[in-house]
Design a protein around this motif. Structure first.
Motif, PDB file in Angstrom:
ATOM      1  N   ARG A 214       0.799  -1.221   0.000  1.00  0.00           N
ATOM      2  CA  ARG A 214       0.000   0.000   0.000  1.00  0.00           C
ATOM      3  C   ARG A 214       0.833   1.272   0.000  1.00  0.00           C
ATOM      4  O   ARG A 214       0.314   2.354  -0.292  1.00  0.00           O
ATOM      5  CB  ARG A 214      -0.934  -0.009   1.223  1.00  0.00           C
ATOM      6  N   PHE A 219      -4.244   3.540  -4.142  1.00  0.00           N
ATOM      7  CA  PHE A 219      -5.285   3.595  -3.111  1.00  0.00           C
ATOM      8  C   PHE A 219      -4.683   3.813  -1.716  1.00  0.00           C
ATOM      9  O   PHE A 219      -5.351   3.572  -0.706  1.00  0.00           O
ATOM     10  CB  PHE A 219      -6.092   2.289  -3.097  1.00  0.00           C
ATOM     11  N   ARG A 220      -3.454   4.267  -1.639  1.00  0.00           N
ATOM     12  CA  ARG A 220      -2.752   4.318  -0.349  1.00  0.00           C
ATOM     13  C   ARG A 220      -3.400   5.261   0.660  1.00  0.00           C
ATOM     14  O   ARG A 220      -3.210   5.104   1.862  1.00  0.00           O
ATOM     15  CB  ARG A 220      -1.277   4.693  -0.554  1.00  0.00           C
ATOM     16  N   TYR A 227     -10.008   0.700   1.361  1.00  0.00           N
ATOM     17  CA  TYR A 227      -9.020   0.101   0.454  1.00  0.00           C
ATOM     18  C   TYR A 227      -9.556  -1.209  -0.115  1.00  0.00           C
ATOM     19  O   TYR A 227      -9.494  -1.453  -1.330  1.00  0.00           O
ATOM     20  CB  TYR A 227      -7.715  -0.138   1.211  1.00  0.00           C
ATOM     21  N   CYS A 231     -10.439  -2.089  -3.997  1.00  0.00           N
ATOM     22  CA  CYS A 231      -9.776  -3.211  -4.674  1.00  0.00           C
ATOM     23  C   CYS A 231     -10.802  -4.162  -5.289  1.00  0.00           C
ATOM     24  O   CYS A 231     -10.605  -4.664  -6.406  1.00  0.00           O
ATOM     25  CB  CYS A 231      -8.880  -3.967  -3.693  1.00  0.00           C
TER      26      CYS A 231
END
Length: 475
Positions: A214, A219-220, A227, A231
């Protein structure tokens, strides 16, 4: 041991035992005795490095500016050919899982050697192999499980991909970004790490999903739940636009090894498996590095997600350094190949008796619990260090798998030079660690599961001291 100068050799032979134009060769194709390297040559580190470079491929990497030759080991320490002893916090890439010269393993191998049967192949019944398979099938929690043995993790993943594509009659595979699954043709084709993808050619059509890394993910900025939701939404879109349906399998490491010990949110693999459940897509958990209790949390890494996969691949630490790997799978999947198959060396007599001894020791001594307890010591100490060392961008992992992301002055840019400097600095202090990550900027720490509390404290102190030196040198 001090370096011994190479002695002069007769005309027509090459230095260090390499055949020159006039070198004599025996009928079996070997150099004649007078032309072979002498014992002194074999123990001369500088000469050995030159000989290695002459015959090994350029892409076969060696650690350190002055590579090591390890010649002996005991407990969790190894000694090099110059007589220097090191505390080993990498274990032959997590393979010497119970340290070195464990009596139970040595004695099991010696008993088998005394019987004179070193090899038989899978064409013959092997009691130790059957006993080992029974244990692994039970521990896997996979229903109606069957086991096929190989000699490495690469070969194990290759076999799993063959089983999945044959079962589903499809060559479409889902893998994770940042993954590593081996160095063979098919496994390179599902490796989501360009540093280890040596060819764009593949027998498989692979689509890469968001994984556990991550720190640099798009999408960090999201929390765990957001998250995972992002995903899964991405997975749905990829299934629609990047596949033709009928995907064979998802292959995933519960903790990405070569990727730098990246750990996904706890719910991610379960969410992927749930989304794929109605499609018939098989789930393969690559446990080559996470298996046998190393994460401390569970015996196989995938158990932490609550998923029971269709297949688990394993290798590395199982036989304490002896070559072994394998697949444990649902019986209908394992039995689904139309053609015949054997393994010449997989699960052979020596590896099988060693693996039984290792697995029994891991279970009897609760080494999973040891990984949990002493892993916490390492993680806690390194998290404290990260608070005051800007070079240490992130500390992550589980149990006795610790990844250290080394970054530049901006706190984000990968700093592979700093990682290389830490490896050199730890070696100077008598500690061996490893590297990894897409950008080569991750230090990997993975001691044997037999680590003691005193060794955990010792190794942590040496590692933090090395990090402090590298951080200070950059200011």
């Amino acid at each position: 041991m001090p370096t011994t100068p190479t002695t002069a050799r007769p005309s027509g032979t090459a230095p260090s035992g390499r055949a020159g134009p006039g070198a004599s060769v025996t009928p079996d194709g070997l150099l004649a005795p007078d032309d072979r390297p002498s014992p002194d040559d074999r123990l001369a580190p500088d000469d050995l490095l030159a000989r290695h470079r002459a015959v090994a491929p350029a892409w076969q990497r060696l650690l350190y500016a002055e590579p090591l030759e390890l010649v002996s080991g005991s407990g969790n320490r190894v000694t090099d050919s110059r007589g220097r002893t090191y505390l080993d916090f990498f274990g032959g890439i997590l393979t010497n899982m119970v340290g070195y010269d464990l009596p139970a393993v040595r004695e099991a191998v010696e008993r088998q050697l005394a019987r004179g049967v070193v090899h038989t192949s899978t064409l013959y019944l092997q009691r130790a192999q059957v006993e080992l398979a029974e244990k692994i099938a039970r521990l896997s929690q996979i229903p109606d499980a069957k086991v096929f043995f190989t000699t490495s993790g690469t070969e194990a993943n290759e076999a799993a991909l063959l089983l999945a594509t044959a079962h589903r009659r499809s060559n479409q595979v889902l893998a994770l970004r940042g993954s590593y699954h081996g160095r063979s043709f098919a496994t390179v084709g599902v490796t989501g790490n360009r540093s280890w993808s040596s060819s764009s050619l593949s027998p498989l059509q692979t689509t890469y999903l968001q994984g556990g890394y991550r720190f640099r993910s798009s999408f960090r900025h999201l929390d765990d739940d957001a998250y995972v939701d992002a995903c899964v939404a991405d997975l749905r879109e990829l299934l629609d636009v990047a596949t033709a349906g009928d995907v064979a399998c998802l292959i995933a490491e519960p903790v990405q090894g070569v990727g730098g010990f990246a750990v996904p949110p706890p719910r991610l693999l379960a969410a992927y498996a749930e989304e794929l459940a109605g499609t018939g897509t098989l789930v393969i958990s690559d446990e080559v590095q996470t298996g046998w209790g190393r994460t401390g949390e569970t015996f196989f890494g995938v158990e932490a997600s609550g998923v029971v996969p269709d297949m688990i691949t394993f290798a590395k630490g199982l036989a304490g350094g002896h070559a072994i790997g394998g697949v444990v799978a649902r019986g209908d999947v394992m039995d689904g190949l139309a053609g015949r198959g054997i393994s010449t060396f997989g699960g052979g007599p020596l590896a099988a008796v060693a693996a039984n001894a290792v697995l029994d020791h891991v279970l009897d001594q609760d080494l999973q619990g040891n990984a949990r307890r002493l892993g916490a010591v390492l993680h806690d100490g390194l998290h404290r260090a990260a608070e005051r060392l800007p070079v240490l961008g992130e500390v992550r992992g589980k149990g006795l798998m610790v990844g250290l992301e080394l970054v530049g002055a901006d706190g984000y840019a990968p700093d592979p030079d700093a990682a290389a400097a830490v490896l050199e600095a730890t070696r100077e202090r008598g500690l061996l660690v490893g590297g990894g990550g897409l950008h080569g900027n991750v230090v990997r720490v993975a001691p044997p599961l037999t680590l003691t509390a005193a060794e955990a404290d010792e190794g942590l102190a040496l590692l933090v001291d090395a990090l402090e030196e590298v951080d200070a040198a950059r200011r």
